[in-house]
Design a protein around this motif. Sequence first.
Motif, PDB file in Angstrom:
ATOM      1  N   THR A 170      30.876  39.713  39.570  1.00 20.61           N
ATOM      2  CA  THR A 170      29.764  40.082  38.684  1.00 20.61           C
ATOM      3  C   THR A 170      30.157  41.152  37.672  1.00 20.61           C
ATOM      4  OG1 THR A 170      28.956  41.682  40.302  1.00 20.61           O
ATOM      5  CG2 THR A 170      28.010  39.450  40.391  1.00 20.61           C
ATOM      6  N   GLY A 171      31.298  41.785  37.865  1.00 18.88           N
ATOM      7  CA  GLY A 171      31.749  42.796  36.918  1.00 18.88           C
ATOM      8  C   GLY A 171      33.218  43.095  37.124  1.00 18.88           C
ATOM      9  N   SER A 172      33.836  43.662  36.081  1.00 23.54           N
ATOM     10  CA  SER A 172      35.249  44.007  36.200  1.00 23.54           C
ATOM     11  C   SER A 172      35.596  45.128  35.229  1.00 23.54           C
ATOM     12  CB  SER A 172      36.140  42.803  35.900  1.00 23.54           C
ATOM     13  OG  SER A 172      36.062  42.460  34.529  1.00 23.54           O
ATOM     14  N   MET A 227      36.599  26.182  37.555  1.00 25.95           N
ATOM     15  CA  MET A 227      36.379  26.875  38.821  1.00 25.95           C
ATOM     16  C   MET A 227      36.400  28.388  38.599  1.00 25.95           C
ATOM     17  SD  MET A 227      35.733  27.018  42.019  1.00 25.95           S
ATOM     18  CE  MET A 227      35.966  25.379  42.661  1.00 25.95           C
ATOM     19  N   ALA A 228      37.381  28.871  37.839  1.00 19.18           N
ATOM     20  CA  ALA A 228      37.462  30.309  37.557  1.00 19.18           C
ATOM     21  C   ALA A 228      36.208  30.787  36.833  1.00 19.18           C
ATOM     22  CB  ALA A 228      38.706  30.619  36.728  1.00 19.18           C
ATOM     23  N   TRP A 229      35.718  29.992  35.921  1.00 20.05           N
ATOM     24  CA  TRP A 229      34.493  30.313  35.180  1.00 20.05           C
ATOM     25  C   TRP A 229      33.318  30.437  36.146  1.00 20.05           C
ATOM     26  CZ3 TRP A 229      33.489  31.786  30.321  1.00 20.05           C
ATOM     27  CH2 TRP A 229      32.218  31.606  29.778  1.00 20.05           C
ATOM     28  N   SER A 230      33.237  29.511  37.101  1.00 18.98           N
ATOM     29  CA  SER A 230      32.119  29.533  38.057  1.00 18.98           C
ATOM     30  C   SER A 230      32.245  30.657  39.087  1.00 18.98           C
ATOM     31  CB  SER A 230      31.978  28.180  38.764  1.00 18.98           C
ATOM     32  OG  SER A 230      33.041  27.981  39.667  1.00 18.98           O
ATOM     33  N   LEU A 231      33.478  31.117  39.340  1.00 10.00           N
ATOM     34  CA  LEU A 231      33.676  32.224  40.289  1.00 10.00           C
ATOM     35  C   LEU A 231      33.425  33.596  39.651  1.00 10.00           C
ATOM     36  CD1 LEU A 231      36.826  30.963  42.203  1.00 10.00           C
ATOM     37  CD2 LEU A 231      34.565  31.429  43.182  1.00 10.00           C
ATOM     38  N   GLY A 232      33.046  33.604  38.384  1.00 11.77           N
ATOM     39  CA  GLY A 232      32.710  34.865  37.725  1.00 11.77           C
ATOM     40  C   GLY A 232      33.286  35.027  36.349  1.00 11.77           C
ATOM     41  N   GLY A 233      34.161  34.134  35.948  1.00  8.41           N
ATOM     42  CA  GLY A 233      34.708  34.217  34.602  1.00  8.41           C
ATOM     43  C   GLY A 233      33.612  34.254  33.546  1.00  8.41           C
ATOM     44  N   THR A 236      56.158  40.297  30.963  1.00  9.57           N
ATOM     45  CA  THR A 236      55.132  40.500  31.991  1.00  9.57           C
ATOM     46  C   THR A 236      54.204  41.620  31.555  1.00  9.57           C
ATOM     47  OG1 THR A 236      56.631  39.791  33.742  1.00  9.57           O
ATOM     48  CG2 THR A 236      54.721  41.072  34.413  1.00  9.57           C
ATOM     49  N   ARG A 237      52.935  41.393  31.708  1.00  6.85           N
ATOM     50  CA  ARG A 237      51.917  42.411  31.456  1.00  6.85           C
ATOM     51  C   ARG A 237      51.335  42.789  32.813  1.00  6.85           C
ATOM     52  NH1 ARG A 237      48.790  39.428  26.454  1.00  6.85           N
ATOM     53  NH2 ARG A 237      50.575  39.446  25.020  1.00  6.85           N
ATOM     54  N   THR A 238      51.209  44.089  33.047  1.00  5.47           N
ATOM     55  CA  THR A 238      50.692  44.564  34.329  1.00  5.47           C
ATOM     56  C   THR A 238      49.385  45.311  34.103  1.00  5.47           C
ATOM     57  OG1 THR A 238      52.963  44.763  35.110  1.00  5.47           O
ATOM     58  CG2 THR A 238      51.270  45.869  36.411  1.00  5.47           C
ATOM     59  N   PHE A 239      48.435  45.093  35.010  1.00  2.61           N
ATOM     60  CA  PHE A 239      47.110  45.688  34.894  1.00  2.61           C
ATOM     61  C   PHE A 239      46.657  46.259  36.237  1.00  2.61           C
ATOM     62  CE2 PHE A 239      47.497  42.147  31.992  1.00  2.61           C
ATOM     63  CZ  PHE A 239      46.983  42.627  30.792  1.00  2.61           C
ATOM     64  N   ALA A 240      45.888  47.318  36.182  1.00  5.41           N
ATOM     65  CA  ALA A 240      45.148  47.818  37.351  1.00  5.41           C
ATOM     66  C   ALA A 240      43.698  47.418  37.086  1.00  5.41           C
ATOM     67  CB  ALA A 240      45.288  49.322  37.475  1.00  5.41           C
ATOM     68  N   SER A 241      43.089  46.772  38.048  1.00  4.88           N
ATOM     69  CA  SER A 241      41.749  46.237  37.833  1.00  4.88           C
ATOM     70  C   SER A 241      40.862  46.452  39.040  1.00  4.88           C
ATOM     71  CB  SER A 241      41.820  44.733  37.549  1.00  4.88           C
ATOM     72  OG  SER A 241      42.720  44.449  36.524  1.00  4.88           O
ATOM     73  N   THR A 242      39.575  46.509  38.772  1.00  4.53           N
ATOM     74  CA  THR A 242      38.585  46.490  39.847  1.00  4.53           C
ATOM     75  C   THR A 242      37.594  45.375  39.532  1.00  4.53           C
ATOM     76  OG1 THR A 242      37.198  48.148  38.734  1.00  4.53           O
ATOM     77  CG2 THR A 242      38.758  48.950  40.404  1.00  4.53           C
ATOM     78  N   TYR A 243      37.140  44.734  40.568  1.00  2.00           N
ATOM     79  CA  TYR A 243      36.159  43.666  40.442  1.00  2.00           C
ATOM     80  C   TYR A 243      34.994  43.963  41.362  1.00  2.00           C
ATOM     81  CZ  TYR A 243      39.825  41.214  38.020  1.00  2.00           C
ATOM     82  OH  TYR A 243      40.807  40.878  37.120  1.00  2.00           O
ATOM     83  N   THR A 244      33.803  43.736  40.875  1.00  2.00           N
ATOM     84  CA  THR A 244      32.603  43.840  41.692  1.00  2.00           C
ATOM     85  C   THR A 244      32.203  42.420  42.056  1.00  2.00           C
ATOM     86  OG1 THR A 244      31.936  45.805  40.478  1.00  2.00           O
ATOM     87  CG2 THR A 244      30.241  44.719  41.801  1.00  2.00           C
ATOM     88  N   VAL A 245      31.982  42.204  43.340  1.00  2.45           N
ATOM     89  CA  VAL A 245      31.673  40.862  43.832  1.00  2.45           C
ATOM     90  C   VAL A 245      30.332  40.900  44.549  1.00  2.45           C
ATOM     91  CG1 VAL A 245      32.435  38.972  45.327  1.00  2.45           C
ATOM     92  CG2 VAL A 245      34.132  40.355  44.103  1.00  2.45           C
ATOM     93  N   SER A 246      29.506  39.907  44.244  1.00  2.00           N
ATOM     94  CA  SER A 246      28.205  39.791  44.906  1.00  2.00           C
ATOM     95  C   SER A 246      27.899  38.317  45.120  1.00  2.00           C
ATOM     96  CB  SER A 246      27.113  40.435  44.034  1.00  2.00           C
ATOM     97  OG  SER A 246      25.853  40.292  44.650  1.00  2.00           O
ATOM     98  N   GLY A 247      27.568  37.966  46.344  1.00  2.00           N
ATOM     99  CA  GLY A 247      27.213  36.586  46.647  1.00  2.00           C
ATOM    100  C   GLY A 247      28.321  35.589  46.367  1.00  2.00           C
ATOM    101  N   GLY A 248      29.579  35.988  46.549  1.00  2.00           N
ATOM    102  CA  GLY A 248      30.697  35.080  46.346  1.00  2.00           C
ATOM    103  C   GLY A 248      31.077  34.855  44.892  1.00  2.00           C
ATOM    104  N   VAL A 249      30.560  35.718  44.000  1.00  2.00           N
ATOM    105  CA  VAL A 249      30.843  35.591  42.574  1.00  2.00           C
ATOM    106  C   VAL A 249      31.226  36.959  42.027  1.00  2.00           C
ATOM    107  CG1 VAL A 249      29.839  35.005  40.317  1.00  2.00           C
ATOM    108  CG2 VAL A 249      29.217  33.673  42.329  1.00  2.00           C
TER     109      VAL A 249
END
Length: 153
Positions: free
Chosen positions: A145-147, A77-83, A130-143
């Motif tokens: 597409t970039g991070s 599922m994670a792979w299909s959501l953009g992984g 624990t590893r902590t990250f600041a992240s941004t994700y680009t989402v298009s059409g429910g998926v």
Amino acid sequence: MKSAGVLVAVLIGAGAAACGVPSVVGVPVAAPVSTTIVAVPAPVYVQPPAYAAPTDTAEARTVVAYYDAINRRDFAMAWSLGGSRIAGGGGYAKYVNGFATTSWDTLTVTDVRGSTVSVVLSAVQTDGSTRTFASTYTVSGGVITGSHMTRTK
């Protein structure tokens, strides 16, 4: 009035007797203390993910669903959501193996601007660190597409 007090004492005694509590002349007395020790298993604590979103958008929901799938170990599922788009090559098996030392992810959505979702991610490792990250994700059409992910701790 005296008969009402006797009636109450009799009723208390009858109720106590019905419950198996010893009584003397209708007045409950302390039951013998059991010395049996019962082993109670320790509670198992599972940390639920923390998902906080400043706005409820389709983009934020997509990123939350992505990490929810990872936490459930539903890597397909994670792979299909953009992984598949943010894995960086190597295919599905390499992608899944990248989570081998991750026990749990806690995600906080900090901002949503258009198609960009900003998050803080805390990834609890199998060794307890624990590893902590600041992240941004680009989402298009429910998926996704970039991070872009930066380790902060």
